[in-house]
Structures are given as C-alpha cells and as structure tokens.
Write an enzyme that holds these catalytic residues in place. Structure first.
Site, PDB file in Angstrom:
ATOM      1  N   ALA A   1       0.832  -1.212   0.000  1.00  0.00           N
ATOM      2  CA  ALA A   1       0.000   0.000   0.000  1.00  0.00           C
ATOM      3  C   ALA A   1       0.858   1.251   0.000  1.00  0.00           C
ATOM      4  CB  ALA A   1      -0.902   0.000   1.226  1.00  0.00           C
TER       5      ALA A   1
ATOM      6  N   ARG B   1      -3.367   8.597 -10.062  1.00  0.00           N
ATOM      7  CA  ARG B   1      -4.536   8.801 -10.917  1.00  0.00           C
ATOM      8  C   ARG B   1      -5.845   9.004 -10.152  1.00  0.00           C
ATOM      9  NH1 ARG B   1      -3.928   3.742 -14.618  1.00  0.00           N
ATOM     10  NH2 ARG B   1      -2.674   3.056 -12.843  1.00  0.00           N
TER      11      ARG B   1
ATOM     12  N   LYS C   1      -4.617   6.594  -1.587  1.00  0.00           N
ATOM     13  CA  LYS C   1      -5.564   5.756  -2.326  1.00  0.00           C
ATOM     14  C   LYS C   1      -6.251   4.714  -1.452  1.00  0.00           C
ATOM     15  CE  LYS C   1      -4.389   2.528  -5.594  1.00  0.00           C
ATOM     16  NZ  LYS C   1      -4.016   2.077  -6.957  1.00  0.00           N
TER      17      LYS C   1
ATOM     18  N   GLY D   1       9.274  -0.390  -6.559  1.00  0.00           N
ATOM     19  CA  GLY D   1       8.601  -1.522  -7.183  1.00  0.00           C
ATOM     20  C   GLY D   1       8.033  -2.523  -6.191  1.00  0.00           C
TER      21      GLY D   1
ATOM     22  N   GLU E   1       4.955  -8.226 -18.114  1.00  0.00           N
ATOM     23  CA  GLU E   1       4.233  -6.961 -17.984  1.00  0.00           C
ATOM     24  C   GLU E   1       3.842  -6.454 -19.374  1.00  0.00           C
ATOM     25  OE1 GLU E   1       3.144  -5.646 -15.065  1.00  0.00           O
ATOM     26  OE2 GLU E   1       3.982  -7.489 -14.246  1.00  0.00           O
TER      27      GLU E   1
ATOM     28  N   LYS F   1     -33.212  14.741  20.411  1.00  0.00           N
ATOM     29  CA  LYS F   1     -31.783  14.566  20.669  1.00  0.00           C
ATOM     30  C   LYS F   1     -31.578  14.265  22.143  1.00  0.00           C
ATOM     31  CE  LYS F   1     -29.266  17.304  22.395  1.00  0.00           C
ATOM     32  NZ  LYS F   1     -28.471  18.325  23.079  1.00  0.00           N
TER      33      LYS F   1
HETATM   34  C1  UD1 Z   1       0.940  -5.147 -10.935  1.00  0.00           C
HETATM   35  C2  UD1 Z   1       1.652  -6.387 -11.484  1.00  0.00           C
HETATM   36  C3  UD1 Z   1       0.909  -6.901 -12.701  1.00  0.00           C
HETATM   37  C4  UD1 Z   1      -0.519  -7.207 -12.304  1.00  0.00           C
HETATM   38  C5  UD1 Z   1      -1.186  -5.962 -11.716  1.00  0.00           C
HETATM   39  C6  UD1 Z   1      -2.552  -6.310 -11.176  1.00  0.00           C
HETATM   40  C7  UD1 Z   1       3.992  -6.028 -10.918  1.00  0.00           C
HETATM   41  C8  UD1 Z   1       5.335  -5.684 -11.430  1.00  0.00           C
HETATM   42  N1  UD1 Z   1       3.020  -6.038 -11.819  1.00  0.00           N
HETATM   43  O1  UD1 Z   1       1.069  -4.131 -11.909  1.00  0.00           O
HETATM   44  O2  UD1 Z   1       1.511  -8.055 -13.217  1.00  0.00           O
HETATM   45  O3  UD1 Z   1      -1.238  -7.653 -13.426  1.00  0.00           O
HETATM   46  O4  UD1 Z   1      -0.415  -5.449 -10.626  1.00  0.00           O
HETATM   47  O5  UD1 Z   1      -3.164  -5.157 -10.639  1.00  0.00           O
HETATM   48  O6  UD1 Z   1       3.843  -6.309  -9.748  1.00  0.00           O
HETATM   49  N2  UD1 Z   1       3.364  -0.804  -4.592  1.00  0.00           N
HETATM   50  C9  UD1 Z   1       4.145  -0.561  -3.494  1.00  0.00           C
HETATM   51  N3  UD1 Z   1       5.427  -0.161  -3.662  1.00  0.00           N
HETATM   52  C10 UD1 Z   1       5.964   0.009  -4.891  1.00  0.00           C
HETATM   53  C11 UD1 Z   1       5.169  -0.231  -6.022  1.00  0.00           C
HETATM   54  C12 UD1 Z   1       3.871  -0.639  -5.833  1.00  0.00           C
HETATM   55  O7  UD1 Z   1       3.714  -0.712  -2.353  1.00  0.00           O
HETATM   56  O8  UD1 Z   1       7.144   0.371  -4.964  1.00  0.00           O
HETATM   57  C13 UD1 Z   1       1.990  -1.247  -4.391  1.00  0.00           C
HETATM   58  C14 UD1 Z   1       0.976  -0.253  -4.924  1.00  0.00           C
HETATM   59  O9  UD1 Z   1       0.563   0.654  -3.904  1.00  0.00           O
HETATM   60  C15 UD1 Z   1      -0.168  -1.169  -5.358  1.00  0.00           C
HETATM   61  C16 UD1 Z   1       0.527  -2.466  -5.724  1.00  0.00           C
HETATM   62  O10 UD1 Z   1       1.790  -2.419  -5.118  1.00  0.00           O
HETATM   63  O11 UD1 Z   1      -1.068  -1.432  -4.318  1.00  0.00           O
HETATM   64  C17 UD1 Z   1       0.653  -2.706  -7.219  1.00  0.00           C
HETATM   65  O12 UD1 Z   1       1.452  -1.707  -7.796  1.00  0.00           O
HETATM   66  P1  UD1 Z   1       1.121  -1.082  -9.206  1.00  0.00           P
HETATM   67  O13 UD1 Z   1       2.134  -0.087  -9.530  1.00  0.00           O
HETATM   68  O14 UD1 Z   1      -0.291  -0.660  -9.273  1.00  0.00           O
HETATM   69  O15 UD1 Z   1       1.336  -2.360 -10.161  1.00  0.00           O
HETATM   70  P2  UD1 Z   1       0.746  -2.573 -11.601  1.00  0.00           P
HETATM   71  O16 UD1 Z   1       1.514  -1.776 -12.565  1.00  0.00           O
HETATM   72  O17 UD1 Z   1      -0.708  -2.384 -11.570  1.00  0.00           O
END
Ligand code: UD1
Ligand code: CA
Length: 453
Positions: free
Chosen positions: A9, A15, A22, A77, A154, A350
């Site tokens: 999270a 967005r 979020k 990531g 991806e 009340k």
């Molecule tokens: C990710 C998956 C993708 C999957 C999709 C489903 C990866 C690389 N890709 O992509 O295969 O289909 O979710 O929704 O995992 N977050 C962190 N720290 C970070 C980055 C992200 O806590 O450094 C959390 C975000 O808050 C979010 C979740 O991880 O809750 C997913 O991250 P997001 O960037 O939305 O991944 P997607 O590009 O959607």
C-alpha cells in the site's frame, strides 16, 4: 503452519487525483485497505503487515493496531516493497501471502483457495490468475505445457503474441517464506524503470526448476483494481449489488437494490422491507418486520422489530418495537424511542428518552428530556434546553398532555397527569395532576378594517 499476509500500500495512486491516500478511499463505507485486511484475515494465522509509503502517516493512523506497518521509502517496485517486510518476518512464518491493497472485491474464499494451492505445491509460489477479454494493463501469464506458470510478462514489454494471452496476473501470491527472502535479493533491477518487480520471482522459480502454480479465479469482478475514481464507482456498484444480494438471501426484501445503499457491517433481520433510496450506514442494526424508507438515512443506529421509518433521518439513535416514525422526522445522537412511540412529521429528538406510547405528532423539538409513558406532545412543543451557555434537562411524567406550542423552559419537571394549555411558556416545575396555562391573548386595540365596503 504459520501464514502471514503482506499487503502492498505504498504506491501513490496518482490517478486518483486526491489528497487522501488511495487505500483510504472508501467502498461501501470502508477504506480499500479495510477490505483487503478483511479478505485476508481468514486465510492467515498471524497479524498482517502493511507496506506503507505515500501518505504513510494517515494510513498508519487508520490501521491502529490492526496490522504491523513497514515503511518503503523510496518506492522501487512491488518486489522492493515485499523486501521491506523481511526483517520483521524472516524465520517467523512459513507462508507469505502478498496482495495489493486496491482490490476491494477480492473474496476471502479466493485467498483461502490460493493458500490451499500453495500448501499442496512442491514449488515456492502459487498465484491468482483470471481470464478476461479486457486486459486492463495487467501482466500476462505465460504457462508451460504442463500447466505450471513459466513467467509473468508486464504489458509494456510483451510481444504481440504475448499480448494476445487472455490469462492475467491478478496480483495475489502465496510464497514459501524461506525461498522468498532469498529470491527477492536475486530479482534483477528492471532496466527500463529501475524497479524491482515481484512478478520476476516467477521466472526465478522456473530457472530454479521449481513449479509455480496458478489458481484460476472464476469471477472477474473480484479483480477490479482501483486506479481512478471511475474504478472506485465500478467497485462501489459491484459491492452494493453483492451486499444487497446477501441481505435478500437472508430474508430481507429490497424493493430497488440499485437505489439502496447498505454499508458493510449493517445487520438486518428477516422480513424487514427496505424501500428505495435508503442509506444504511456504519454500525446499524435492524430487527425483524420493519419497513424502512423510502428516502431514509440511518447511521450507527439500532431499530427493534415492526417499526416504520418513512423518509426520516437517524444518527446514533435507537427505536424499540412498533415505533412509527416520519415522514420527515429526525433523530439525533442519544434519541431513544420506546415501544409504540409515534413520531410524526418535522420533529427532532436529541439526547432524550421517549417512553412507551408517547405521541409526538407534529413540529416539535425535544432535547435533553425524559418523557413518561403515554404522554402526548402537542404540535410545536419545544424544550428550551439551551440558555446560551449550558444545556438543561426536562423531565415529564407519564400521561401528561402538553398543549400545542408549549415552551418548556429547562431545567424543568412536569408531574404525571398534568396538562399545559396551548402556547404556555412553562418556566417553573409543575406538580402532578395540575393544569397550567400561560398568558392568554388579550385585546389591545381596535383595528381599522382593511377591506372597505
Ligand atoms: C501489478 C503487477 C501486474 C498485475 C497488476 C494487477 C507487478 C510488477 N506487476 O502491476 O503483473 O497484473 O499489478 O493489478 O507487480 N506498490 C508498493 N510499492 C511500490 C510499487 C507498488 O507498495 O514500490 C503497491 C501499490 O501501492 C499497489 C501495488 O503495489 O497497491 C501494485 O502496484 P502497481 O504499480 O499498481 O502495479 P501494476 O503496474 O498495476
Ligand atoms: Ca495497479
């Protein structure tokens, strides 16, 4: 077997275009992160860990002691995010369930299935997948001939053929803990984005010659992830439908589910009818055989059995049985209406208790008062409970008849069986069985007739 969840999270949720992190945006009255924790609770044995980053202070404050938190700073990531939990978890769990926190419709049963799959897996990873026509930017799942998963690709690096794959990575994984911590350090830095992708662990397992299993989900709706407020409203609609269906299956009649808004955590007993355009919020409990609505808003309140609440508003209030309320009545904090109370239009109550059988038909304000059984509150009665500085109490006995437009200047006591005349301004206590009247109108002067003959 020890099973621990790590919920991601830390992402910004750019967005959403919001000052609120979020995962704190609500669906059906509860933040996204609440839904994630609720779903995961049944399939894990230990207290969950939430990886926070953007808006960490607010998220930590919301979580209280429902979860441990670890800070991911900077956010490099999803793989990097899980690494942050290593120091807390290493050696303390057998399985690690990793979920993203922005999928409020994910069911607890689905995650249970995922954990079961991993318990029977000789390899280190099981993951949730779904087959859908609209890929929504999800990673594509590449399977081997034997059905196990080879890799997750991806979208932005996928080849034309890989893009055609309809099986998608949902974002729910169950890992063998011992394998995971080591594998996370082996994830290569993504050359394009400079991030560490959790999804790359799948390829590592494949290279280690270990099987990765997939649990295919059958309900695509569960995989609605929230990235924008459009998704938020999609999830809201789906969640509303789900909640309403559950109540209907439990014996509640909902005339128009599309305009009935029931939050998670509301309970309703059999044979209650919910009419259109009704909102039931927070910790609200509703008994049997009631008719609620149309056009009612009820928050954190309790309703007994066989009541009618027509076009009215209740907040932190309680009705016993056979109460008949509205239209256009308002109960505020601490209002408590006993059995067979009738409260008609444009009344407000009340911090007051109306005992059994009290009638309050029209246009009254009752605040900080206790009213005895079967007392009648005439139209336009006001408890003048506030002197500009303090609130004062009014106590009215049973079988009292308060005449229309009486002003009850608190602090005040009216003994049982007494009556007040219409328009009385009562400033002193009234004994039992006493009639008081106030300032009857008297003629002051003769007026010129307005209409000349
Ligand atoms: C990710 C998956 C993708 C999957 C999709 C489903 C990866 C690389 N890709 O992509 O295969 O289909 O979710 O929704 O995992 N977050 C962190 N720290 C970070 C980055 C992200 O806590 O450094 C959390 C975000 O808050 C979010 C979740 O991880 O809750 C997913 O991250 P997001 O960037 O939305 O991944 P997607 O590009 O959607
Ligand atoms: Ca996402």
């Amino acid at each position: 077997m020890r099973v621990t969840a790590v919920l991601l999270a830390a992402g910004q949720g750019t967005r959403m275009k919001s000052n609120l992190p979020k995962v704190l945006h609500p669906v059906a009255g509860k933040p996204l992160i609440w839904h994630a924790l609720d779903a995961i609770s049944r399939s894990t044995t230990e207290k969950p860990i939430v990886v926070v980053g953007h808006g960490a202070d607010e998220v930590i404050k919301y979580l209280g002691d429902s979860a441990f938190t670890v800070l991911q700073q900077p956010q490099l990531g999803t793989g990097h995010a899980v690494m942050q939990a290593e120091s807390l978890l290493k050696g303390k769990t057998d399985l690690v369930v990793v979920c993203y926190s922005d999928m409020p419709l994910m069911r607890g049963e689905t995650l249970q299935k995922l954990v079961e799959t991993q318990k029977n897996n000789k390899g280190p990873i099981s993951m949730l997948t779904v087959v859908a026509d609209d890929p929504r930017g999800f990673g594509r799942v590449i399977r081997k001939a034997d059905g196990t998963v080879e890799s997750i690709v991806e979208e932005y690096v996928a080849t034309a053929d890989q893009l055609k794959v309809k099986e998608l990575n949902v974002g729910g994984y169950c890992f063998d803990a011992n394998w995971l911590w080591d594998a996370l350090h082996r994830i290569p830095k993504n050359p394009k984005k400079g991030e560490y992708y959790l999804t790359d662990t799948v390829e590592l397992a494949t290279k280690d010659g270990l099987p990765v299993q997939a649990t295919l989900m059958d309900d695509v709706e569960e995989t609605i992830g929230i990235n924008t407020r459009v998704h938020l409203s999609d999830a809201e609609v789906a969640m509303r439908r789900r909640i309403n269906q559950q109540h209907m299956l439990n014996g509640v009649t909902i005339i128009d589910p599309a305009s009935t808004y029931i939050e998670v955590g509301v309970s309703i007993d059999m044979d209650t009818v919910i009419m259109p355009n009704t909102y039931l919020h927070g910790k609200t409990e509703i008994g049997e055989g009631n008719v609620i609505g149309p056009n009612s808003i009820i928050r954190d309140s309790k309703i007994g059995n066989h009541c009618k609440v027509l076009a009215s508003v209740m907040e932190c209030a309680e009705l016993e049985d056979y109460v008949d309320m509205g239209p256009f009545a308002r109960l505020r904090k601490g209002a408590h209406l006993g059995n067979h109370v009738h409260m008609g239009n444009f009344g407000e109550v009340k911090d007051s208790h109306l005992s059994d059988g009290v009638k309050m038909g029209h246009f009254s304000y009752i605040g900080n008062a206790q009213i005895g059984a079967n007392t009648n509150i005439g139209a336009g009665t006001i408890t003048c409970n506030y002197d500009g500085e303090k609130k004062h109490n009014t106590k009215i006995g049973e079988d009292v008849f308060i005449g229309s437009d009486t002003m009850l200047v608190a602090p005040l006591k009216i003994g049982k069986g007494s009556r007040t005349g219409a328009g009385a301004v009562v400033t002193k206590d009234v004994a039992e069985n006493t009639l008081v009247v106030g300032m009857p109108a008297r003629a002051i002067k003769k007026l010129e007739p307005k209409i000349k003959k």
